[in-house]
Design a protein around this motif. Structure first.
Motif, PDB file in Angstrom:
ATOM      1  N   GLN A 135      -6.828  44.947   9.740  1.00 14.59           N
ATOM      2  CA  GLN A 135      -7.436  43.616   9.546  1.00 14.59           C
ATOM      3  C   GLN A 135      -7.895  43.443   8.102  1.00 14.59           C
ATOM      4  OE1 GLN A 135      -6.346  42.204  12.863  1.00 14.59           O
ATOM      5  NE2 GLN A 135      -7.786  40.891  11.775  1.00 14.59           N
ATOM      6  N   LYS A 136      -8.450  44.506   7.520  1.00 13.83           N
ATOM      7  CA  LYS A 136      -8.914  44.427   6.132  1.00 13.83           C
ATOM      8  C   LYS A 136      -7.750  44.101   5.185  1.00 13.83           C
ATOM      9  CE  LYS A 136     -12.693  47.799   6.587  1.00 13.83           C
ATOM     10  NZ  LYS A 136     -13.190  49.104   6.093  1.00 13.83           N
ATOM     11  N   PHE A 141     -16.716  39.509   5.293  1.00 20.08           N
ATOM     12  CA  PHE A 141     -15.804  38.411   5.659  1.00 20.08           C
ATOM     13  C   PHE A 141     -16.513  37.063   5.578  1.00 20.08           C
ATOM     14  CE2 PHE A 141     -14.826  35.543   9.214  1.00 20.08           C
ATOM     15  CZ  PHE A 141     -13.568  35.101   8.813  1.00 20.08           C
ATOM     16  N   VAL A 143      -4.367  34.695   8.896  1.00 19.13           N
ATOM     17  CA  VAL A 143      -4.729  36.037   9.359  1.00 19.13           C
ATOM     18  C   VAL A 143      -4.776  36.011  10.882  1.00 19.13           C
ATOM     19  CG1 VAL A 143      -6.455  37.869   9.370  1.00 19.13           C
ATOM     20  CG2 VAL A 143      -6.075  36.538   7.283  1.00 19.13           C
ATOM     21  N   CYS A 146     -16.883  35.871   2.102  1.00 24.80           N
ATOM     22  CA  CYS A 146     -15.607  35.378   1.559  1.00 24.80           C
ATOM     23  C   CYS A 146     -15.318  33.953   2.029  1.00 24.80           C
ATOM     24  CB  CYS A 146     -14.464  36.311   1.961  1.00 24.80           C
ATOM     25  SG  CYS A 146     -14.505  37.928   1.165  1.00 24.80           S
ATOM     26  N   LEU A 156      -6.952  40.444   5.508  1.00 25.85           N
ATOM     27  CA  LEU A 156      -8.007  39.605   4.938  1.00 25.85           C
ATOM     28  C   LEU A 156      -7.997  39.666   3.412  1.00 25.85           C
ATOM     29  CD1 LEU A 156     -10.854  40.415   7.474  1.00 25.85           C
ATOM     30  CD2 LEU A 156      -9.816  38.168   7.113  1.00 25.85           C
ATOM     31  N   GLU A 196     -17.925  42.494   8.802  1.00 27.43           N
ATOM     32  CA  GLU A 196     -18.018  41.101   9.250  1.00 27.43           C
ATOM     33  C   GLU A 196     -18.845  40.287   8.270  1.00 27.43           C
ATOM     34  OE1 GLU A 196     -19.389  40.661  13.264  1.00 27.43           O
ATOM     35  OE2 GLU A 196     -17.878  42.028  14.063  1.00 27.43           O
ATOM     36  N   TYR A 255      -7.082  28.038   4.957  1.00 29.03           N
ATOM     37  CA  TYR A 255      -7.067  29.361   5.574  1.00 29.03           C
ATOM     38  C   TYR A 255      -7.106  29.178   7.091  1.00 29.03           C
ATOM     39  CZ  TYR A 255      -8.175  31.093   0.918  1.00 29.03           C
ATOM     40  OH  TYR A 255      -8.130  31.377  -0.429  1.00 29.03           O
ATOM     41  N   LEU A 261      -7.431  31.231  10.373  1.00 28.72           N
ATOM     42  CA  LEU A 261      -7.902  32.563  10.742  1.00 28.72           C
ATOM     43  C   LEU A 261      -8.082  32.630  12.254  1.00 28.72           C
ATOM     44  CD1 LEU A 261     -10.651  32.813   7.952  1.00 28.72           C
ATOM     45  CD2 LEU A 261      -8.236  33.467   7.792  1.00 28.72           C
ATOM     46  N   PRO A 274     -10.152  36.688  13.166  1.00 29.09           N
ATOM     47  CA  PRO A 274      -9.879  37.522  11.989  1.00 29.09           C
ATOM     48  C   PRO A 274     -10.725  38.777  11.883  1.00 29.09           C
ATOM     49  CG  PRO A 274     -11.220  35.633  11.378  1.00 29.09           C
ATOM     50  CD  PRO A 274     -10.825  35.423  12.812  1.00 29.09           C
ATOM     51  N   THR A 275     -11.888  38.830  12.548  1.00 30.96           N
ATOM     52  CA  THR A 275     -12.757  40.000  12.413  1.00 30.96           C
ATOM     53  C   THR A 275     -12.586  40.987  13.564  1.00 30.96           C
ATOM     54  OG1 THR A 275     -14.586  38.809  13.483  1.00 30.96           O
ATOM     55  CG2 THR A 275     -14.488  38.730  11.084  1.00 30.96           C
ATOM     56  N   PHE A 332      -7.460  36.378   1.082  1.00 30.50           N
ATOM     57  CA  PHE A 332      -8.469  35.901   0.138  1.00 30.50           C
ATOM     58  C   PHE A 332      -8.091  36.171  -1.319  1.00 30.50           C
ATOM     59  CE2 PHE A 332     -11.302  36.227   3.962  1.00 30.50           C
ATOM     60  CZ  PHE A 332     -11.572  34.866   4.054  1.00 30.50           C
TER      61      PHE A 332
END
Length: 303
Positions: A136-137, A168, A81, A171, A140, A165, A151, A153, A156-157, A144
């Motif tokens: 971004q969602k 995330f 991501v 996850c 993500l 957040e 992963y 990242l 990523p947020t 996931f």
């Protein structure tokens, strides 16, 4: 067992050396935080890991395979991501998620639906209508939803609100509990502090510190506030005391962790009435590494 091992990684762009002998390992079931200012070499390192850039020198092994020569096989087990997601504008978010999951050979619709609800995404909208946070969602959820072992990242947020957040972070902890590994590059130090087992700090293309947060906290100072019955003498001259300030009713100062016992014994002689301490944070550690140096934070460099 190391899922990812980087040994003496060097990457040069002409005469500019972006990475200079980087070494790091990410073990199975570990969340590894990769932090540094813009221009330090984070994104360049990640592009080498993904097989997008070829290393000038050094070795990058993922699942005991070469990151450049075996990139296709590695990608079957890696979810990535980026910090700025670009999507096909005429596809819906749901179609993009399905495409990524099918490309990886997965078909876990239950996980997909659950993640769409948790991230509060409307999958029927065209990607061109999405905000940065919603893009971004999508990335993500696709990551996931896939059954990856590693992963990667990179910020990523970026663009997510605090509630998302938290989703995330949940996850990340879930995949960790499943024995998966996560390389998390982030400038949100509270996020790194909450999630990561170990941290690597990169500066000017070199890893300058690696270790668990408890191991790295020797570099930080604890913030103290104390009120005493009698005025405290000689505190300003004590080893390990910094930023001493007189407040209305007491003293505020910072103490190097290794000198804490010595300093507190001295202060206690004056009759402690009130004592407050704030534990050192990753942000303290980070700022102490970069204070007084602006060479790494110039505009226009790679992350």
């Amino acid at each position: 067992m190391a899922f990812l091992k980087v040994t003496n990684l060097t990457k040069e762009f002409g005469k500019f050396r972006a990475l200079d002998g980087v070494n790091l390992e990410v073990n199975r079931g570990e969340v590894f935080g990769f932090i540094g200012p813009n221009g330090a070499g984070k994104s360049t390192t990640i592009r080498v890991l993904l097989g997008i850039l070829k290393a000038t020198k050094g070795e990058v092994q993922i699942f005991d395979m070469d990151a450049w020569n075996d990139a296709v096989d590695i990608h079957k087990r890696v979810a990535y991501v980026p910090g700025d997601v670009n999507l096909w504008p005429n596809l819906t978010g749901g179609e993009v998620i399905d495409l990524f999951v099918k490309l990886r050979g997965g078909n876990n619709t239950n996980t997909r639906e659950e993640l769409i609800k948790r991230f509060n995404l409307d999958p029927t909208k065209k990607c061109r209508t999405y905000s940065k946070g919603n893009r971004q969602k999508v990335a993500l959820i696709a990551a996931f939803s896939s059954d990856a072992d590693l992963y990667i990242l990179d910020e990523p947020t970026s663009g997510l609100d605090p509630l998302m957040e938290n989703v995330f972070q949940e996850c990340v902890m879930e995949v960790k509990q499943q024995g998966k590994s996560v390389l998390l590059s982030s400038h949100i130090l509270s996020e790194v502090e909450k999630l990561c087992d170990r941290v690597g700090i990169i500066r000017e293309g070199r890893i300058i510190e690696t270790g668990s947060l408890s191991e790295l906290r020797h570099l930080t100072r604890t913030q103290m506030y104390v009120e005493t019955k009698e005025p405290v003498n000689e505190l300003a001259n004590m080893l390990g005391v910094h930023e001493l300030e007189e407040k209305e009713n007491g003293l505020s100062f910072q103490v190097d962790s290794e000198q804490m016992d010595h300093v507190m014994k001295h202060v206690s002689q004056f009759g402690i009435l009130k004592l407050e301490s704030a534990p050192p944070t990753l942000e303290d550690l980070f700022m102490r590494h970069y204070e007084g140096s602006n060479k790494s934070t110039g505009a226009g460099g790679e992350k």
